[in-house]
Design a protein around this motif. Sequence first.
Motif, PDB file in Angstrom:
ATOM      1  N   THR A  65      39.367  46.827  -3.569  1.00 38.21           N
ATOM      2  CA  THR A  65      37.935  47.150  -3.585  1.00 38.21           C
ATOM      3  C   THR A  65      37.759  48.553  -4.154  1.00 38.21           C
ATOM      4  OG1 THR A  65      37.514  45.758  -1.648  1.00 38.21           O
ATOM      5  CG2 THR A  65      35.852  47.420  -2.185  1.00 38.21           C
ATOM      6  N   LYS A  96      29.939  49.432  -5.104  1.00 39.40           N
ATOM      7  CA  LYS A  96      31.082  48.825  -4.435  1.00 39.40           C
ATOM      8  C   LYS A  96      31.433  47.555  -5.205  1.00 39.40           C
ATOM      9  CE  LYS A  96      32.574  46.458  -0.214  1.00 39.40           C
ATOM     10  NZ  LYS A  96      32.178  45.976   1.148  1.00 39.40           N
ATOM     11  N   ASN A 101      41.576  45.603   0.187  1.00 37.69           N
ATOM     12  CA  ASN A 101      40.359  45.158   0.872  1.00 37.69           C
ATOM     13  C   ASN A 101      40.529  45.005   2.380  1.00 37.69           C
ATOM     14  OD1 ASN A 101      41.764  42.743   1.077  1.00 37.69           O
ATOM     15  ND2 ASN A 101      40.436  41.613  -0.321  1.00 37.69           N
ATOM     16  N   ASN A 155      43.547  41.906  -4.473  1.00 39.54           N
ATOM     17  CA  ASN A 155      42.699  42.114  -3.294  1.00 39.54           C
ATOM     18  C   ASN A 155      42.331  43.584  -3.098  1.00 39.54           C
ATOM     19  OD1 ASN A 155      42.844  39.312  -2.604  1.00 39.54           O
ATOM     20  ND2 ASN A 155      44.852  39.696  -1.679  1.00 39.54           N
ATOM     21  N   GLU A 187      38.586  47.794   4.123  1.00 39.74           N
ATOM     22  CA  GLU A 187      37.159  47.967   3.858  1.00 39.74           C
ATOM     23  C   GLU A 187      36.397  48.447   5.091  1.00 39.74           C
ATOM     24  OE1 GLU A 187      34.992  44.834   1.991  1.00 39.74           O
ATOM     25  OE2 GLU A 187      36.473  44.546   0.414  1.00 39.74           O
ATOM     26  N   THR A 233      34.248  44.438  -5.539  1.00 41.92           N
ATOM     27  CA  THR A 233      35.333  43.745  -4.838  1.00 41.92           C
ATOM     28  C   THR A 233      36.073  42.796  -5.783  1.00 41.92           C
ATOM     29  OG1 THR A 233      33.828  41.981  -4.131  1.00 41.92           O
ATOM     30  CG2 THR A 233      34.092  43.871  -2.653  1.00 41.92           C
TER      31      THR A 233
END
Length: 220
Positions: free
Chosen positions: A90, A152, A134, A88, A137, A154
């Motif tokens: 980013t 970006k 994340n 998880n 974020e 993810t």
Amino acid sequence: MKTVAAAVEHYIKTKPFLQTALSQGIINLTSLARIIRKEIQNETTTREVRNGAIVMALKRLSTDMEFRSTHRIVRVLKNIGEIIVRSNLTDYTFLPSDTLMNCQAELLSKIQNSKDVFYATTRGVNETNLIISNTMEALVEDIFNKERCQYKVTRLGAISVKLPEENVSVPGIYYFIFQRLAWEGVSMNEVISTANEFTIVVPEFHVDVAFKVIKDLKLL
């Protein structure tokens, strides 16, 4: 101009994947000799290079490479320490600015007590990467709202590996690891390293395969 043995060694050393496959004994030497004969001929002082001479040079080279290239590396990799997997994540890529470091400082001050948050940053010449859990974020995008975000990405995962201290004195450690990841089709978004530790950031669907590749290095 070179001898046949020198020409063969030079050719193999310019082909990293071929070099490793040769050291592992998974190549038909006679077929390889036929394929490379023309190039070897152009590099040598011998009037006519025979396939048999190339095969003999390949045999000697494969034995030598297996010891020189693999023995010390395997010894280090057998002592790999803990392997930590995170998910998880980013990845942000920002273009340079006069205020970017101030934004990073503000972000660090706000997450410093968040023990479960993963954070890593790399500053290059033309861009700066920021990798973070994340769950952060919204915070990142608020603090960096005036910065130029180029990319970006993810749904990423990270695998951190602790290496023995002697890794810095043994050439080829990272090549050996990354080659095996490449063979398994693992793509990497980022590589972050310190003296005795490295972290690879990969798409989440590659995490399981990447973890197995690295874990299996200890069994070599």
